[in-house]
Design a protein around this motif. Structure first.
Motif, PDB file in Angstrom:
ATOM      1  N   LYS A   1      36.990  53.745  33.828  1.00 39.53           N
ATOM      2  CA  LYS A   1      38.331  53.196  34.019  1.00 39.53           C
ATOM      3  C   LYS A   1      38.253  51.689  34.154  1.00 39.53           C
TER       4      LYS A   1
ATOM      5  N   ASP B   1      38.777  47.886  33.833  1.00 37.51           N
ATOM      6  CA  ASP B   1      39.785  46.980  33.287  1.00 37.51           C
ATOM      7  C   ASP B   1      38.977  45.749  32.859  1.00 37.51           C
TER       8      ASP B   1
ATOM      9  N   GLY C   1      38.866  43.136  30.866  1.00 42.73           N
ATOM     10  CA  GLY C   1      39.249  41.730  30.832  1.00 42.73           C
ATOM     11  C   GLY C   1      39.143  41.074  32.200  1.00 42.73           C
ATOM     12  N   VAL C   2      39.704  41.735  33.215  1.00 40.89           N
ATOM     13  CA  VAL C   2      39.711  41.119  34.542  1.00 40.89           C
ATOM     14  C   VAL C   2      38.331  41.169  35.183  1.00 40.89           C
ATOM     15  N   VAL C   3      37.554  42.220  34.895  1.00 41.29           N
ATOM     16  CA  VAL C   3      36.194  42.291  35.441  1.00 41.29           C
ATOM     17  C   VAL C   3      35.351  41.156  34.874  1.00 41.29           C
TER      18      VAL C   3
END
Lengths: 255, 619, 399
Positions: free
Chosen positions: C205, C207, C209-211
């Motif tokens: 799961k 995300d 881009g933000v990681v």
């Protein structure tokens, strides 16, 4: 001393005065009609008296106790029971269990966990059904009862609490003409037998004038007249704002 | 500064795709009142179709965008087919039926995708022209994400224009706000529902397809998407499209910035926000309050105590079950234990769904609390089997009381959704608080005391406890307590004016149901020797619902037991087949569509017809 | 009426569960895996052990007896796996269990094995706990564990100049074990190393881009990656797009395995140091023989799963050939210290902790002709990447 004392009862919804400074008294054993055009505030008045709504202002005393703003079940316990315009019964229960549900509420048994605690209630439930003429239909699911029978059943449920005052919201609405009078006569018999006070709303003026000792008229949330049926018939303001001519005269001429 | 801007925009980009899918679900719910569990499957289908089409179509912008659009349209068409063939038959049914039906659909669609596209993970290409990055305040930002940032508001605007500026929109609004009025306006409900469902499917397909360059496609997507989309729809308010947008943005930004502060509890965080919002505003951010939809008409028949023949048959069955260890091989006993534990779980759920009329979508919460309660009692406190089971029951009861205190005033779908959120919070906690729960590795070594551990002894113990619990349940249903519950279910206002206590009764029945589900969970833990977060998963909640519906909603306990037996045996048998999803999903569809009163009800109907025929033949 | 029907139905169902008792001329073993949950890995795995099974069959079975494998899908749920294990052991009369992909399934089966005294060969699960903190007499494990693979990578990472490290791993036990082991080993080798950021996306799961930006914000010199499967593909794509990997070395667990590498296609990040399986380049005679047989049988190249499945079945055959009888205790005694030949050379199951010495390959990622491959690889023997015996003894609970 009067059974019910209402003083300055008020409930506004936004800008609408649903009920505005309503004051009246009701004596024990008295049968009183509350009439008025649609939207006059009759239903709100019933909701306030039975505790389903809280008033913005005013006081209600019942049998010497201040019941203003009490929850419905407390008011009921004090002996003020009501029925609804559309009969509010428990559709999935049979007629007997409907009354038993009312009885166990009175007895505070709704958290009793043993089925046998229900058994002692059966006789009283049957007696109540018999009083409204439903003893033959005790095993029928409420959902399958005829409309008039559901009204009777609701009455039996209200009686289960041994009330001293019954609030009946349009007891004959939705019934055929012949059935109305049958129900009203039964009702009257029960009321007289138990010396119950009754406050009822009704659109059928024949019914009103047939059974009411006294009539109250509401318009735009305010009480505009109180009196005997004869006085109400003659009341000029009532004729002007509510009856719009006609209805009263019809009632006068009907048998 | 640039970092926060880019993080924020990335959150918005993720929110867009999520919003598209959620908008479809909320639109369909608003008009048809169907809570479509297969909506995530439609998004998955859209994504896989787009992947296949982009691969086949000529390279270049036309091929890429064409692929996305055709995929979304194909999903719309598929949705239309599903609506006409299946869903049309369950519109009148209560939420749980629709949920079970669409759960069956979701299983079928997963197998369909597996057949069409294979089991491997897929990552699609990026669109020509939007494959690079731009620099915003010194930070790289993918151009495709930037494009997605605008897609969400654009679709929101288009849906708004559709609702306000077209006849279709007027009809949709009329139908979602007041069905009777819509009917009075002469709306052809069938065609409107079909059109809305197709539009919802289109949005799901588009949302799935647009994730192609950002997300790996895999066969677990459907469940993953549906849980997130439920969250967004409920948070935003069921039926509110702007609400869905707001909620999608909230959730995604929470993740984008939450991982900077709390990298380990992102899952819990989202569900926790949802729960807090729902407690304050049960109808969600922009939703409208809705009164309960009233009890299921299927329930509107009185319950009757069992006749002497049924009692005799039950006694014989219990007698046979006592002797079972000497009649069947050991594995049969294992299976029978599973059936009984599941039957207890299903029966406790049935108490809520049937007599109490409370639609719980999160019953796994209590099963899981029981399972973890027992496991922790053994693992951490070193307690024996019976104290551990007592702790299991206590933990689940406490959870139910807590939930009841919060949810006692809610009705219908909002109660259902808050229960879903409650279970989801517990699940996320079990997964992420691994110091206590062991996370995904679970808690092992939860075996019964040595004197209880021989299979036969354990089986007989489970049998005794299950039978006692079921007798207790049945007793309660026919006791004044049960009568009061049924009265409250039928007409809460009337019940309150009569002096029954709806709020207190609801909390009490939740506690009873929670306690028994907790016992089932504790027994499950000991039977398997271990506990994992899947005891709390939404799939476990749905399995319970399916078992209850298979058995039949009406009645006082026999239905869920039969339903549980059928479900466990069917699953055990089907799990040997490669197409077990198709088998289980197909069975669920068949029962919910063709036998909506469940197996017990269906059998009773058949028996009635047969008796009539006999009578006619005799007469 | 209806109750009687239920009764009949129940009887039929239970009769159906009657055991098909193993005949004397065959030996049954149970194989449980997450075939429907993670088919990308388990399907090649199944083809691998089938190939081995066919070879055993062609060679006349096990001392004249037919080897029968009953394989079942646990759908990725540990509770299912335990139920199936009960069925296989009680109903089908299997002499041992093998399989498992996810660590939690492996641990659940191991716990079952301890309780019911059945031999369980964990083929794919990587969890260290299987043979160490929760190790016991009845569980053995084939693949090199998380610790062993982390050790291989940490050894390579210690040779890099980077001091500021960041980690990204899925937020579950495998990810946490892998990060903890890597940190401990690397800091043991290079005490000056610091870890400046850690990200824990939920499994499957991410995300991405933000990681990616959150990692970049800490400005590490090198990154240790444990994400795999769909998370990995997204992480790689976003990381490349957002320049995370520019000027930074990435050390990554399992990424060189074709199961995970091939979906990345030409986007595979060049230069990453990974563990994996360069199936097309390993040119030992025993591997060439395996690869050719596999390609002939299945019409595709072998995956890591294929290799593990094939090797596992060969191990079982070697065990059954050597064991004097099929009693569990005898089987356990025989498997302790058992040596056998596999496509990766001779392997031994250590008596000390029941871990096999099967190794894996460490190398760098590159893209050749648009296809991701491993280059500069070497085979890291499992025996060289285990803690000293006295440490292992302390890790394992007393029997």
């Amino acid at each position: 001393m009067s059974l019910l004392e209402v003083r300055g009862l008020t409930r506004h919804y936004g800008g609408v005065r649903a009920v505005h400074r309503l004051s009246f008294d009701l004596a024990a054993g008295e049968v009183c009609a509350l009439i008025g055009p649609n939207g006059a505030g009759k239903s709100t008045c019933f909701a306030l008296l039975s505790g389903l709504e809280r008033p913005d202002a005013g006081r209600v005393r019942f049998a010497g106790t201040d019941i203003t703003g009490l929850p419905p079940q407390r008011i009921l316990r004090l002996g003020l029971a009501r029925t609804f315009q559309i009969p509010a019964v428990f559709s999935s229960l049979d007629a007997l269990d409907n009354v038993r549900a009312a009885l166990l509420a009175r007895a505070g048994l709704d958290f009793a966990l043993l089925p046998r605690r229900l058994r002692p209630l059966a006789d009283e439930a049957r007696a109540l059904l018999a009083r409204v003429g439903l003893e033959e239909l005790a095993d029928r699911p409420a959902a399958t009862l005829a409309y008039g029978d559901r009204k009777r059943l609701e009455l039996a449920m209200a009686l289960a609490h041994r009330p001293r005052l019954l609030l009946l919201d349009e007891p004959t609405a939705g019934l055929a003409l012949g059935e109305r009078f049958a129900l009203v006569d039964e009702l009257l018999a029960i009321v007289r037998a138990h010396r119950l006070a009754v406050l009822f709303t009704e659109h059928d003026m024949d019914v009103v004038f047939r059974i009411a000792d006294r009539v109250m008229v509401m318009d735009h949330g305010e009480l505009i007249a109180i009196g005997t049926p004869a006085e109400i018939r003659a009341h000029p303001r009532v004729r002007a704002v509510y009856l719009r001519g006609g209805a009263l005269d019809d009632a006068e001429t009907s048998p | 500064m640039g970092f926060f801007l880019v993080q924020f925009l990335t959150g918005l980009a993720s929110a867009s795709a999520l919003f598209l899918v959620a908008a479809g679900l909320t639109l369909v719910f608003g008009v048809t009142r169907i809570v479509n569990f297969a909506h995530g499957s439609l998004a998955m289908l859209g994504a896989y179709l787009a992947w296949a089409l982009v691969g086949v179509l000529p390279a270049g912008p036309l091929g890429w965008w064409g692929g996305i659009l055709v995929a979304a349209l194909a999903v719309a068409l598929f949705g239309l087919l599903v609506e006409v063939v299946v869903l049309r038959r369950v519109y009148g049914a209560p939420e749980i039926f629709q949920l079970a039906t669409t759960f069956g659909l979701a299983l079928l669609i997963e197998d369909l995708v597996r057949v069409l596209f294979g089991p491997a993970d897929r990552l699609g290409p990026r669109p020509p022209g939007l494959a690079g990055t731009v620099i915003l305040l010194g930070e790289p930002m993918p151009t495709y994400d930037l494009f997605l940032v605008f897609v969400g508001p654009a679709v929101l605007g288009l849906l708004w224009a559709l609702a306000r500026r077209t006849r279709f929109g007027v009809l949709v609004r009329a139908a979602s706000e007041d069905r009777e009025m819509a009917a009075a306006l002469g709306v052809d409900e069938r065609r409107l529902f079909s059109a809305v469902f197709a539009l919802g499917a289109f949005l799901a397909g588009l949302g799935g397809a647009l994730q192609l360059p950002r997300e790996t496609l895999h066969l677990e997507m459907d469940l993953e998407v549906i849980v997130e989309v439920f969250l967004v729809t409920v948070l935003g308010g069921m039926g509110s499209i702007p609400g869905a947008f707001l909620a999608a943005v909230l959730i995604r930004e929470l993740e984008a910035f939450g991982i900077l502060l709390f990298p380990r509890i992102t899952l819990v965080l989202a569900f926790l926000v949802m729960a807090v919002v729902l407690v304050v505003r049960p109808q969600g951010l922009l939703g409208e309050t809705e009164t309960g939809s009233g009890p299921d008409p299927r329930l509107l028949r009185p319950l009757r105590p069992a006749g002497s023949r049924a009692r005799l048959a039950t006694a014989l069955l219990v007698g046979l079950l006592v002797l079972l260890p000497w009649l069947v091989p050991p594995y049969g006993l294992v299976l029978a234990t599973d059936v009984m534990v599941f039957a207890l779980y299903a029966a406790s759920l049935h108490l809520l769904l049937g007599p109490a009329g409370l639609v719980s979508f999160g019953h796994a919460a209590y099963f899981g609390l029981g399972a973890y309660g027992a496991a922790l009692a053994v693992d951490r406190l070193g307690l024996g089997t019976f104290p551990a089971l007592a702790l299991a029951v206590a933990a689940a009861t406490l959870g139910a009381l807590l939930f009841g205190a919060v949810a006692r005033r809610l009705a219908g779908v909002y109660f259902a959704m808050l229960s879903l959120a409650f279970a989801a919070i517990l699940w996320a906690t079990a997964v992420q608080w691994d110091e206590l729960t062991g996370g995904d590795d679970g808690i092992l070594g939860v075996w019964p005391d040595p004197r209880l551990s021989p299979l036969v002894v354990w089986y007989e113990l489970v049998l005794v406890l299950t039978v006692l619990a079921l007798v207790l349940l049945r007793t309660l249903i026919f006791a004044p307590f049960g009568l009061a519950l049924r009265a409250v279910r039928d007409h809460p206002v009337r019940a309150a004016t009569l002096g029954l206590r709806p709020g207190a009764l609801r909390v009490a029945v939740l506690a009873v149901a929670g306690a028994l589900a907790g016992l089932a969970g504790g027994l499950h833990a000991f039977a398997k020797g271990s506990v994992f977060p899947d005891v709390l998963h939404v799939a476990r909640s749905v399995e319970g619902l399916v078992a209850v519906l298979l058995g039949g909603l009406h009645g006082a306990g026999a239905g869920p037991v039969i339903g549980a037996a059928v479900f466990v045996l069917l699953e055990d048998w089907a799990s040997r087949l490669p197409w077990w999803r198709t088998v289980v999903g197909g069975t669920i569809l068949l029962v919910t569509v063709a036998m909506p009163e469940g197996i017990t009800g269906g059998l009773a109907r058949l028996a009635g017809r047969w008796r009539r025929r006999v009578r006619e033949a005799e007469g | 009426m209806s109750s009687r029907r239920i009764l009949c139905a129940a009887l039929f169902a239970l009769a159906g569960a009657a055991p098909a008792m193993a005949a004397d001329h065959e030996i049954r073993i149970g194989e449980i895996n997450s075939y429907s949950r993670i088919p990308a890995f388990t399907e090649p795995y199944r083809r691998g052990w089938r190939l081995a099974l066919e070879e055993i069959e062609a060679a006349g079975g096990i001392r004249g007896r037919k080897l029968v494998v009953i394989d079942r899908d646990d759908a990725g749920k540990p509770a299912n796996a335990v139920r199936i294990a009960e069925e296989l052991v009680r109903g089908e009369g299997v002499v041992l269990l093998m399989g498992g992909f996810f660590s939690n399934v492996g641990l659940a089966l191991s716990d079952f094995a301890r309780r019911y005294r059945v031999l369980y060969l964990a083929t794919e699960p990587l969890s260290d706990a299987l043979v160490w903190s929760k190790g016991h007499r009845y569980t053995f494990r084939l693949r090199p564990s998380t610790w062993m693979q982390a050790h291989m990578l940490a050894a390579a990472a210690a040779g890099l100049p980077a001091r500021r490290w960041a980690t990204v791993a899925p937020n579950y036990a495998y990810g946490k074990d892998a990060v903890a082991a890597f940190r401990e080993i690397l800091q043991g080798l290079r005490p000056e190393v610091t870890f400046v950021a850690e990200q824990w996306p939920p499994l499957f799961k991410i995300d991405a881009g933000v990681v990616v930006r959150a990692l970049a914000a800490a400005d590490p010199e090198a990154i240790y990656n444990v994400t795999f499967g769909s998370d990995l593909a997204e992480f790689v794509r976003e990381g490349r797009l957002r320049g995370l990997f520019e000027g930074r070395t990435v050390v990554s667990l399992l990424t060189g395995e074709p199961e995970y590498l091939e979906p990345l296609g030409a986007e595979a990040p060049e230069g990453w140091i990974v563990t994996g399986y360069p199936w097309d380049a390993v040119d030992t005679p025993e591997h060439r023989r395996f690869r050719e047989a596999y390609e002939r049988r299945w019409g595709e190249h072998p995956y890591m799963g294929s290799l593990v499945g094939y090797t596992a079945m060969k191990a079982v055959a070697a065990l059954l050939e050597k064991a004097p009888d099929l009693d569990t205790e005898t089987l356990v005694d025989t498997l302790e210290g058992l040596e056998f030949d596999s496509p990766v050379g001779r392997i031994r199951f250590r008596a000390l902790d029941h871990q096999s010495t099967m190794g894996t390959w460490v190398g760098r990622l590159a893209v050749r002709d648009g296809r991701p491959v491993m280059v500069d690889w070497r085979y890291a023997d499992g025996a060289d990447h285990l803690p000293p015996d006295e440490v292992v003894r302390r890790l394992r609970p007393a029997e």
